[in-house]
Write an enzyme that holds these catalytic residues in place. Structure first.
Site, PDB file in Angstrom:
ATOM      1  NE  ARG A 163     -10.873 -28.335  -0.349  1.00 30.28           N
ATOM      2  CZ  ARG A 163     -11.680 -27.321  -0.103  1.00 30.28           C
ATOM      3  NH1 ARG A 163     -11.788 -26.323  -0.980  1.00 30.28           N
ATOM      4  NH2 ARG A 163     -12.367 -27.269   1.014  1.00 30.28           N
ATOM      5  CB  SER A 234     -11.661 -33.156   3.821  1.00 26.32           C
ATOM      6  OG  SER A 234     -12.162 -32.199   4.702  1.00 26.32           O
ATOM      7  CD  GLU A 330      -9.386 -32.024   0.287  1.00 31.02           C
ATOM      8  OE1 GLU A 330     -10.621 -31.945   0.375  1.00 31.02           O
ATOM      9  OE2 GLU A 330      -8.601 -31.454   1.070  1.00 31.02           O
TER      10      GLU A 330
HETATM   11  C1  FAD Z   1      -6.087 -31.614   9.970  1.00 27.98           C
HETATM   12  C2  FAD Z   1      -6.079 -31.156   8.543  1.00 27.98           C
HETATM   13  C3  FAD Z   1      -7.013 -30.226   8.112  1.00 27.98           C
HETATM   14  C4  FAD Z   1      -7.016 -29.783   6.784  1.00 27.98           C
HETATM   15  N1  FAD Z   1      -7.956 -28.880   6.408  1.00 27.98           N
HETATM   16  C5  FAD Z   1      -7.976 -28.422   5.134  1.00 27.98           C
HETATM   17  C6  FAD Z   1      -8.965 -27.467   4.715  1.00 27.98           C
HETATM   18  O1  FAD Z   1      -9.792 -27.014   5.512  1.00 27.98           O
HETATM   19  N2  FAD Z   1      -8.956 -27.065   3.438  1.00 27.98           N
HETATM   20  C7  FAD Z   1      -8.033 -27.510   2.531  1.00 27.98           C
HETATM   21  O2  FAD Z   1      -8.076 -27.080   1.371  1.00 27.98           O
HETATM   22  N3  FAD Z   1      -7.076 -28.405   2.898  1.00 27.98           N
HETATM   23  C8  FAD Z   1      -7.028 -28.867   4.158  1.00 27.98           C
HETATM   24  N4  FAD Z   1      -6.081 -29.787   4.540  1.00 27.98           N
HETATM   25  C9  FAD Z   1      -5.117 -30.277   3.542  1.00 27.98           C
HETATM   26  C10 FAD Z   1      -3.732 -29.572   3.600  1.00 27.98           C
HETATM   27  O3  FAD Z   1      -3.545 -28.924   4.825  1.00 27.98           O
HETATM   28  C11 FAD Z   1      -3.544 -28.556   2.477  1.00 27.98           C
HETATM   29  O4  FAD Z   1      -3.720 -29.157   1.217  1.00 27.98           O
HETATM   30  C12 FAD Z   1      -2.151 -27.905   2.507  1.00 27.98           C
HETATM   31  O5  FAD Z   1      -2.094 -26.852   1.592  1.00 27.98           O
HETATM   32  C13 FAD Z   1      -1.014 -28.900   2.242  1.00 27.98           C
HETATM   33  O6  FAD Z   1       0.200 -28.269   2.614  1.00 27.98           O
HETATM   34  P1  FAD Z   1       1.541 -29.087   2.803  1.00 27.98           P
HETATM   35  O7  FAD Z   1       2.642 -28.092   2.976  1.00 27.98           O
HETATM   36  O8  FAD Z   1       1.398 -30.070   3.887  1.00 27.98           O
HETATM   37  O9  FAD Z   1       1.677 -29.801   1.390  1.00 27.98           O
HETATM   38  P2  FAD Z   1       2.049 -31.320   1.056  1.00 27.98           P
HETATM   39  O10 FAD Z   1       1.022 -32.207   1.634  1.00 27.98           O
HETATM   40  O11 FAD Z   1       3.464 -31.576   1.413  1.00 27.98           O
HETATM   41  O12 FAD Z   1       1.901 -31.324  -0.521  1.00 27.98           O
HETATM   42  C14 FAD Z   1       0.621 -31.288  -1.115  1.00 27.98           C
HETATM   43  C15 FAD Z   1       0.767 -31.164  -2.627  1.00 27.98           C
HETATM   44  O13 FAD Z   1       1.335 -29.896  -2.960  1.00 27.98           O
HETATM   45  C16 FAD Z   1       2.511 -30.051  -3.741  1.00 27.98           C
HETATM   46  N5  FAD Z   1       3.465 -29.024  -3.292  1.00 27.98           N
HETATM   47  C17 FAD Z   1       3.831 -28.776  -2.002  1.00 27.98           C
HETATM   48  N6  FAD Z   1       4.694 -27.728  -1.976  1.00 27.98           N
HETATM   49  C18 FAD Z   1       4.867 -27.325  -3.254  1.00 27.98           C
HETATM   50  C19 FAD Z   1       5.653 -26.292  -3.882  1.00 27.98           C
HETATM   51  N7  FAD Z   1       6.418 -25.463  -3.171  1.00 27.98           N
HETATM   52  N8  FAD Z   1       5.610 -26.188  -5.228  1.00 27.98           N
HETATM   53  C20 FAD Z   1       4.820 -27.028  -5.979  1.00 27.98           C
HETATM   54  N9  FAD Z   1       4.064 -28.003  -5.456  1.00 27.98           N
HETATM   55  C21 FAD Z   1       4.085 -28.156  -4.104  1.00 27.98           C
HETATM   56  C22 FAD Z   1       3.005 -31.457  -3.494  1.00 27.98           C
HETATM   57  O14 FAD Z   1       3.708 -31.954  -4.595  1.00 27.98           O
HETATM   58  C23 FAD Z   1       1.702 -32.201  -3.239  1.00 27.98           C
HETATM   59  O15 FAD Z   1       1.151 -32.611  -4.466  1.00 27.98           O
HETATM   60  C24 FAD Z   1      -6.054 -30.271   5.869  1.00 27.98           C
HETATM   61  C25 FAD Z   1      -5.083 -31.194   6.301  1.00 27.98           C
HETATM   62  C26 FAD Z   1      -5.099 -31.635   7.626  1.00 27.98           C
HETATM   63  C27 FAD Z   1      -4.056 -32.616   8.086  1.00 27.98           C
END
Ligand code: FAD
Length: 335
Positions: A163, A234, A330
């Site tokens: 992670r 999580s 996380e």
């Molecule tokens: C219901 C649910 C289930 C989930 N299950 C999992 C799972 O099974 N496994 C897991 O690992 N995660 C899980 N997650 C967490 C999440 O989905 C992931 O971390 C996902 O990759 C975040 O994507 P996002 O576009 O929403 O990023 P955001 O939440 O918008 O950003 C997350 C981070 O990434 C950075 N970021 C975003 N885009 C960029 C970019 N283009 N360049 C540089 N930095 C960037 C941001 O600055 C921030 O620090 C879950 C979340 C939810 C709500």
């Protein structure tokens, strides 16, 4: 330049109210340079964001938020046993997984239905059901947000770990990911070692499509849907313990599930600890630890960042006092 009005609502899956100073959609180097110049004049930092599914946001985000618009997908190399794809950071992650498996490009099935965009996936090296994204990354493309220069990092330079990656550490808010190169298999290899997945699939012939469908079904059954019950997945990482700490914990809690990481380190289930501490379903005002899944912090859609922080701290304190184990959140908290 005086500070501009706070006008841009930032969507996030915890449904926390958040307005950013500016929200900019980025398509190429010109947009990045313009955003950098604007932010510098306004005295604001740049912050990349995707769909807001792994963040805990404040009411006002004193920043220029960058969101990559490119959702393209192209084939860079097509060999007998593998294919290398270049995917725009603005593509929805699950859409990529679904398209890949249905095109006969395998490896990502266990990561189906994780919310968010492709550009955010390397940041915390998304993982689920025994697989992590880092195993498939060949290179990451983007922009250095200090110099504005285009840059490519190979997989090793990304520093992927559980992670985490360099993008969550020293390059946080310093590097805008615009595209990800992934090498996938053309051979239908599957990984169903993860116990819940294995028992869901059972015996018999297993294809990558079977695994994809099983993961989607499992996630739909087990995790609260952010559309109905706002959450960030999580909320705590599974703690990694030394052998000594693990022995102490096991002497008090012999049934705790343990996943070996190395000879000296083992991962234990954060969900189990929270449930065992009696916090599954525990509510404080507009926030609660889900009664569907102990590791998921949910809101009622009217919460604010401070309430999330307070509940997270309470859970950390109870678990530390009861088991001697520190839980690390996380999602990222923003000031
Ligand atoms: C219901 C649910 C289930 C989930 N299950 C999992 C799972 O099974 N496994 C897991 O690992 N995660 C899980 N997650 C967490 C999440 O989905 C992931 O971390 C996902 O990759 C975040 O994507 P996002 O576009 O929403 O990023 P955001 O939440 O918008 O950003 C997350 C981070 O990434 C950075 N970021 C975003 N885009 C960029 C970019 N283009 N360049 C540089 N930095 C960037 C941001 O600055 C921030 O620090 C879950 C979340 C939810 C709500």
């Amino acid at each position: 330049m005086s500070a501009p009005d706070v006008v841009n609502a930032v969507a996030n899956t915890l449904a926390l109210p958040c307005m950013a100073r500016r929200l900019t959609s980025v398509c190429g180097s010109q947009d990045v340079l313009e955003a950098m110049e604007w932010a510098q004049k306004a005295g604001l930092p740049l912050m990349p964001l995707g769909e807001g599914s792994n963040v805990v946001l404040p009411r006002v985000l004193e920043a220029v938020v960058l969101k990559v618009a490119d959702s393209s997908l192209s084939i860079l190399a097509d060999a007998e046993d593998s294919v290398t794809l270049r995917v725009g950071a603005g593509k929805v992650w699950h859409a990529l997984v679904s398209e890949a498996v249905h095109s006969g490009y395998y490896g990502l099935e266990n990561l189906a239905l994780i919310p968010g965009l492709v550009g955010a996936a390397p940041v915390q090296n998304i993982g689920a059901y025994g697989k992590e994204l880092g195993d498939y990354v060949v290179a990451i493309h983007g922009f250095d947000l200090i110099t504005g220069a285009a840059q490519t990092l190979d997989s090793k330079e990304c520093g992927f770990s559980y992670r985490s990656s360099v993008f969550k550490q020293e390059l946080q808010d310093r590097f805008l990911i615009t595209a990800v190169d992934l090498k996938l298999s053309r051979a239908p290899v599957v990984n169903i070692d993860y116990p819940v997945l294995k028992s869901r699939i059972g015996c018999g012939e297993v294809s990558p499509t079977t695994v994809f469908e099983a993961v989607v079904a499992l996630r739909q059954e087990r995790l609260p849907n952010p559309a109905h019950s706002p959450n960030a997945g999580s909320f705590f990482k599974n703690p990694i313990l030394s052998t000594q700490l693990l022995r102490q914990l096991q002497s008090a809690e012999p049934e705790i599930p343990v996943y070996p990481v190395s000879d000296e380190l083992s991962k234990v289930s954060a969900a189990w600890l929270i449930e065992r501490a009696g916090l599954r379903g525990y509510a404080q005002g507009n926030v609660a630890m889900s009664d569907q899944h102990a590791l998921v912090l949910v809101t009622d859609g009217h919460a604010v960042q401070g309430q999330v922080l307070e509940l997270a701290r309470y859970v950390q304190t109870v678990v530390l006092e009861r088991f001697g184990v520190a839980l690390e959140p996380e999602p990222r908290f923003y000031d």
